[in-house]
Structure formats: C-alpha cells, structure tokens
Design an enzyme around this catalytic site. Sequence first.
Site, PDB file in Angstrom:
ATOM      1  N   TRP A 100     -25.142 -44.840 -36.300  1.00 41.30           N
ATOM      2  CA  TRP A 100     -24.457 -44.581 -35.066  1.00 41.30           C
ATOM      3  C   TRP A 100     -25.069 -42.651 -35.020  1.00 41.30           C
ATOM      4  O   TRP A 100     -25.145 -42.124 -34.396  1.00 41.30           O
ATOM      5  CB  TRP A 100     -23.358 -44.818 -34.799  1.00 41.30           C
ATOM      6  CG  TRP A 100     -23.605 -46.189 -34.043  1.00 41.30           C
ATOM      7  CD1 TRP A 100     -22.696 -46.885 -34.501  1.00 41.30           C
ATOM      8  CD2 TRP A 100     -24.238 -46.609 -33.228  1.00 41.30           C
ATOM      9  NE1 TRP A 100     -23.072 -48.095 -34.365  1.00 41.30           N
ATOM     10  CE2 TRP A 100     -23.401 -47.957 -33.431  1.00 41.30           C
ATOM     11  CE3 TRP A 100     -25.444 -46.272 -32.294  1.00 41.30           C
ATOM     12  CZ2 TRP A 100     -24.836 -49.161 -32.116  1.00 41.30           C
ATOM     13  CZ3 TRP A 100     -25.583 -47.293 -31.434  1.00 41.30           C
ATOM     14  CH2 TRP A 100     -25.153 -48.453 -30.975  1.00 41.30           C
ATOM     15  N   ASP A 167     -16.838 -39.547 -33.945  1.00 40.97           N
ATOM     16  CA  ASP A 167     -17.448 -40.409 -32.676  1.00 40.97           C
ATOM     17  C   ASP A 167     -16.200 -41.537 -33.616  1.00 40.97           C
ATOM     18  O   ASP A 167     -16.515 -41.858 -34.429  1.00 40.97           O
ATOM     19  CB  ASP A 167     -18.780 -40.965 -32.993  1.00 40.97           C
ATOM     20  CG  ASP A 167     -18.854 -42.216 -32.729  1.00 40.97           C
ATOM     21  OD1 ASP A 167     -18.551 -42.837 -31.713  1.00 40.97           O
ATOM     22  OD2 ASP A 167     -19.907 -42.835 -32.543  1.00 40.97           O
ATOM     23  N   LYS A 191     -15.615 -51.516 -27.586  1.00 37.34           N
ATOM     24  CA  LYS A 191     -15.404 -51.672 -29.159  1.00 37.34           C
ATOM     25  C   LYS A 191     -13.195 -51.597 -28.954  1.00 37.34           C
ATOM     26  O   LYS A 191     -13.310 -52.828 -29.690  1.00 37.34           O
ATOM     27  CB  LYS A 191     -16.316 -50.185 -29.765  1.00 37.34           C
ATOM     28  CG  LYS A 191     -16.946 -50.038 -30.340  1.00 37.34           C
ATOM     29  CD  LYS A 191     -18.216 -51.220 -30.820  1.00 37.34           C
ATOM     30  CE  LYS A 191     -19.518 -51.412 -30.579  1.00 37.34           C
ATOM     31  NZ  LYS A 191     -19.857 -50.061 -30.676  1.00 37.34           N
TER      32      LYS A 191
END
Length: 355
Positions: A100, A167, A191
């Site tokens: 990511w 993030d 998530k």
Amino acid sequence: MKKHNFSAGPCILPQSVLQKAAQAVTNFNDSGLSILEVSHRSKDIVNVMEGARELALEHLGLQNKGYKALFLQGGASLEFLMVAYNLLETKGAYMNTGTWADKAIKEAKLLGNVDVVASSKDQNFNYIPKGFTIPADADYFHCTSNNTIFGTQMQNFPDTDAALVCDMSSDIFSRVLDFTKFDLIYAGAQKNMGPAGTTLVIVKEEILGKVSRVIPSMLDYQVHISKDSMFNTPAVYPTYVSMLTLEWLKDLGGIAEIEKINNAKAALLYSEIDENPLFNGFVTNAEDRSKMNATFTLNNDDLKERFDTLWKSAGISGLNGHRSVGGYRASMYNALPLESVQVLVDVMQELKRKA
Ligand SMILES: *Cc1c(COP(=O)(O)O)cnc(C)c1O
C-alpha cells in the site's frame, strides 16, 4: 451458523450493527422508506453524515482542535493521489513498508518530488524501518500505520516539522495513539469500520491551501470540507453502517477498551505461533508484529491439507494468506471476538497433537 470471520477486508462487522443496517434497508428510522431511496439532503441523512463525522473525531480525541472529518469515495487508493495533490509542493517524504505504501509513492510521483526515506523492501517487508531522517524541505511525511498484507505495525511515529500523514486503513480505532500528532489520517472503511464504499479522511485544516497547483474539485479537500462531505452524492449507506460501528464502539467504552481486547487476541494467537513447532511467524521482530493481521506459515507443507480441513470444519473463514506472503493471515479486527481466536488456537493445537 455464523462463521469465525478472519477476512482481511472487507471484514467482520458486529452482529448488532448488521441487524440495524438490515433494518434500515427496509424501514429507515420508522420513516416507511428505505435508507437507499431517500434524498441525501433529507434531515435524517444529513444527521447520519454529521453523526458519523462527529463520532470519528470524538473517538480520536480530535474535536475542537482544528480538524475536519470527511467521508469520501474512491477508497484509500484515491487518497494516495489526493494527499499529493493537496500537499505536495517541494517534496513528499515516504516510508515504504509494503504494497500500500508502494502504491501511495507511485501516485505521488505523478505530481512531484518524492523521497523514500525508509524502506523494508530488502526483507520482503517483514519489519518496520527505524532510525531514518525526514528532509527539512519535505512538505509532509507519509506512512502506513499497519501493513495489512505483511502483518507489520508501527509503534512509534516520528516527530517532524513536516505534516504527518498516515494511512490507517487497517488499524484505525483499534488502539490509543496521540492522534493530535497527525495532520492527515485516512482510512478505507472496509477494514475496521464498515463496508467498502466510503473512506474516512481526518485533516487539520491549517495544512491545506498551500500548494500552487490547481486542484480539480473532486480531489480538493477544501471543496469537500466546505460542502460537509456532500459536494456530490455521498456514499450514504456505507457511511451509515460506519456510523453504527462507531456507536457500537462508543457503547463498548471506546478505543481504550477495544485496545485491551485487541491486545488479548493478539497475545493469544502470537503465543501459539511462537510455541507451536509446526508454525512460523512471518514478522520476526516481536515489536513490529501487527495486532490486526497476524501472518504465519506452516513449517511443513505436507500438513497444509490437514490444517486447512481442520480450520474450515471449525467454522473459520478467510484465513488464507495474501499471495505475496503465502501461508496464513489471521485478521483480528475490532469486531472479531476473542472466542474466534481461541477456536483458531485450538485448531493449531489439534494439528500438533495429530501430526
Ligand atoms: C486495503 C488497504 C488500502 C486500499 O484500500 P481501498 O479502499 O481498496 O482503496 C490502502 N491502504 C491500506 C493500509 C489497506 O489495508
């Protein structure tokens, strides 16, 4: 029977949240209408959007501190680009801790100068880099607090004059941190907060409006702030379910309480990974291990079929590892009960007895 859902994302949500969410689809707030068929300008929906934003700030202790919360679309993946659009003037400093982070770096490079100041790529991202320097001319430093795929998690965040951007897609609302340290936090809902379709962005307003480039409206945080996340039709339903999850978390006692449960779940599973000779943890440094996503492999591949049969028949779902790591990944997000982790540990012990 409800499965023990260890899926990495979209992930398990509390049963009570799912029941309320189901109810709202047929009859929202006793209005005789579905939440899916009403105007986003109606009072009830404006209340949902406001409620979700307020609860998010409240959980993080960021109310009345110059922060704004937004529920946007495009996933965390669009934030990779939006962060750079809104903040990158001279240079963006990045830490590369996996897939990511790597994607965030790629998007930022489309717009300007990027300095990767730390990386754990040399060991397939199985640790968190430490002891790096953030250049004085960096506009911001971007990091990923929890690496969903590799199973590492940051414990410390640097003190820096650059804006601190994080993030937190896969560990937001899971542990107590000093959130005032951060200038911009973003997280895809799916998530640890809700279904896919909305992304939470928390931004300190004073860091915005400083770049010289022209920012397209949909990519401009200031535009979204000025319209209270309703510049265009928002993802009402995913935001509503996120709000329900944040209410569930509040009833439970907030982040401090869920952190205790998350710690207990992680301790239970990692001690089994360490003690059971059939398994190997992927992340070797204990302090870098993620409490959300535990990655591990079987020492002996011949046992794979037997182990897979055991956990599947115990009602466990979503345990297969990501293809870039292999093996297994147990995602233990907020809504996963401790009992589910116990079921997994029992299966691991049963495999040892039978092997
Ligand atoms: C899943 C994930 C993303 C991507 O989220 P999308 O909403 O699918 O764009 C980004 N960052 C992290 C840490 C993730 O776990």
